[in-house]
Design a protein around this motif. Structure first.
Motif, PDB file in Angstrom:
ATOM      1  N   THR A   1      72.335 -61.507  65.363  1.00 26.69           N
ATOM      2  CA  THR A   1      72.029 -61.516  63.929  1.00 26.69           C
ATOM      3  C   THR A   1      72.228 -62.891  63.312  1.00 26.69           C
TER       4      THR A   1
ATOM      5  N   GLN B   1      69.796 -61.763  58.958  1.00 27.50           N
ATOM      6  CA  GLN B   1      69.543 -60.544  58.200  1.00 27.50           C
ATOM      7  C   GLN B   1      69.471 -60.822  56.708  1.00 27.50           C
ATOM      8  N   SER B   2      68.714 -60.011  56.018  1.00 27.20           N
ATOM      9  CA  SER B   2      68.738 -60.046  54.556  1.00 27.20           C
ATOM     10  C   SER B   2      69.773 -59.051  54.072  1.00 27.20           C
ATOM     11  N   GLY B   3      70.287 -59.292  52.888  1.00 28.55           N
ATOM     12  CA  GLY B   3      71.272 -58.381  52.310  1.00 28.55           C
ATOM     13  C   GLY B   3      72.685 -58.893  52.366  1.00 28.55           C
ATOM     14  N   SER B   4      72.931 -59.987  53.108  1.00 29.89           N
ATOM     15  CA  SER B   4      74.273 -60.563  53.147  1.00 29.89           C
ATOM     16  C   SER B   4      74.486 -61.463  51.936  1.00 29.89           C
ATOM     17  N   THR B   5      75.735 -61.556  51.487  1.00 31.77           N
ATOM     18  CA  THR B   5      76.065 -62.494  50.409  1.00 31.77           C
ATOM     19  C   THR B   5      76.247 -63.913  50.930  1.00 31.77           C
TER      20      THR B   5
ATOM     21  N   GLY C   1      76.082 -50.329  59.958  1.00 31.18           N
ATOM     22  CA  GLY C   1      75.352 -51.582  60.060  1.00 31.18           C
ATOM     23  C   GLY C   1      75.983 -52.487  61.100  1.00 31.18           C
TER      24      GLY C   1
ATOM     25  N   TRP D   1      76.172 -59.528  59.867  1.00 34.44           N
ATOM     26  CA  TRP D   1      76.512 -60.005  58.525  1.00 34.44           C
ATOM     27  C   TRP D   1      76.385 -58.932  57.456  1.00 34.44           C
ATOM     28  N   THR D   2      75.665 -57.839  57.756  1.00 32.01           N
ATOM     29  CA  THR D   2      75.471 -56.796  56.752  1.00 32.01           C
ATOM     30  C   THR D   2      76.293 -55.544  57.053  1.00 32.01           C
TER      31      THR D   2
ATOM     32  N   VAL E   1      78.089 -58.113  51.377  1.00 28.97           N
ATOM     33  CA  VAL E   1      76.682 -57.768  51.184  1.00 28.97           C
ATOM     34  C   VAL E   1      76.390 -57.687  49.698  1.00 28.97           C
ATOM     35  N   THR E   2      75.100 -57.661  49.372  1.00 22.59           N
ATOM     36  CA  THR E   2      74.685 -57.612  47.981  1.00 22.59           C
ATOM     37  C   THR E   2      74.959 -56.247  47.368  1.00 22.59           C
TER      38      THR E   2
ATOM     39  N   ALA F   1      72.543 -53.691  48.589  1.00 24.36           N
ATOM     40  CA  ALA F   1      72.826 -53.200  49.939  1.00 24.36           C
ATOM     41  C   ALA F   1      73.868 -52.092  49.913  1.00 24.36           C
TER      42      ALA F   1
END
Length: 395
Positions: free
Chosen positions: A189, A214-218, A316, A319-320, A382-383, A386
């Motif tokens: 990832t 990955q998307s969704g991580s801060t 998950g 990173w997420t 995560v955001t 997420a």
């Protein structure tokens, strides 16, 4: 060690005084226990031989810096409101001694701090806070560990082997070890590249750049500035996807890898100083039970049974990853919290709704936590979206 090696990392919690003195000048790094960001603007990009990410990771792993001295600057911006009132709400410091490093290192959670550091192998280290005119120092010299607060003229003393272990086995990691842990956790990832070169504290360095795929991580990126000659990490970077100031910004402003003078680690108790000897275990600082009592009504915010009594589940990966647990009780409204925490909680919380129902997201630039009105908790780097998506998927 390959860049994509993946291992589970674990942290150690200790209240022993000796465990707050860091082998290679890293108390600022330890406080965070998390990424560090460049403290200085680059003063020119040096010309260095090309190196691959794999080779640079191996260079870090092979580095064996035992001696150094210098100045270290740490800036932290978690996007939190002022912690001053929050700390007072907890009843102030540990109550044992104003020299307690547990209290002093907590200051690194916010603001900008400058530290003078020195290390001579695993048996001698010194850390001095340079904020203001008062002196606060942590000194490990052989079998003794000292903490000194000049403002109160108090000293905390402990034998370095008080827990029955060698000091280096008890202490938080060096910058190299922290970098190693980040790299070990990097799996499929993660993207690891070399991001050019930089000047750090007058030394040539390579920039290792670590980013989530990955998307969704801060987390936007982690950057490690690595001394080109020794392989020693000089700066360690964590930036948030929110942009603006880095979450943590720290690095050497001056560094010398020569052996510090032996007198650097000498300590003589100042005249008239109050000396506290050998606090350990529950006596040193606050036990978890003490903190739970001081939070008082806040216990209810996490459910009457105590949050995560059976341990969190992790959903998950990479990173997420999100830790989730059920408190077993409906979460009360935040306005039921003790008055001293009300403003703090209001500043952190956003009301959210979804298929899961409704709840509150407590947010920082790095870690966010969703507490649903029916007592479930979701937390991760995560955001906010997420967390809501994870709660919806669990329905």
């Amino acid at each position: 060690m390959a860049p994509n090696d993946s291992t589970e990392t674990t942290g150690r919690t200790s209240r022993k005084l000796s465990r707050y003195v860091v082998p290679v000048a890293v108390a600022g790094v330890a406080a965070a226990t998390i990424g560090l960001v460049p403290a200085l603007a680059a003063s020119g990009d040096p010309e260095l031989p090309e190196i691959t990410a794999q080779e640079l990771v191996e260079k870090i792993a092979a580095s064996d810096t035992q001696t150094l001295s210098g100045t270290f600057k740490v800036s932290t911006d978690l996007g939190l409101p002022s912690l001053a009132g929050f700390a007072q709400g907890l009843g102030g410091g540990s109550g044992s001694s104003s020299a307690d490093p547990q209290d002093k290192l907590t200051e690194l959670i916010s603001g900008t701090h400058t530290l003078r550091v020195a290390a001579d192998g695993p048996d001698r280290q010194k850390l001095t806070f340079l904020d203001g005119s008062e002196e606060y120092s942590l000194i490990h010299n052989g079998g003794d560990v000292w903490a000194y607060d000049s403002k109160s003229n108090e000293v905390l003393h402990e034998k370095a082997d008080g827990a029955g272990k060698a000091p280096e086995e008890e202490l938080p990691g060096t910058p190299k070890e922290l970098a190693d842990e980040v790299l070990k956790a990097a799996g499929d990832t993660t993207s690891i590249t070399v991001g050019g070169t930089a000047k750090v504290a007058g030394r040539d360095a390579y920039q290792l750049v670590i980013k989530p795929k990955q998307s969704g991580s801060t987390v936007d990126s982690v950057k490690i500035a690595v001394d080109a000659k020794t392989g020693t990490p000089l700066k360690f970077t964590l930036a948030s996807v929110q942009g603006g100031k880095p979450v943590l910004d720290a690095g050497f402003t001056k560094v010398d890898f020569g052996k510090p003078a032996a007198s650097t680690f000498d300590f003589e108790v100042p005249k008239g100083a109050k000396v506290t000897e050998g606090l350990d275990g529950a006596e040193h600082g606050k036990s978890p039970e003490d903190l739970e009592k001081e939070f008082g009504g806040l216990e209810g915010l996490f459910g009457g049974k105590g949050a995560g009594a059976e341990g969190p589940n992790v959903i998950g990966e990479g990173w997420t990853s999100i830790a989730t647990f059920d408190t077993g009780a409906a979460a009360p409204k935040t306005d039921e919290a003790p008055a001293e925490f009300q403003g703090f909680l209001d500043a952190l919380g956003d009301k959210v709704t979804g298929k899961f129902g409704s709840g509150t997201v407590f947010k920082t630039k790095l870690v966010n936590a969703l507490m649903t009105d029916d007592g479930k908790v979701y937390v991760g780097a995560v955001t906010q979206q997420a967390l809501v998506d994870a709660a919806d998927a669990a329905k």
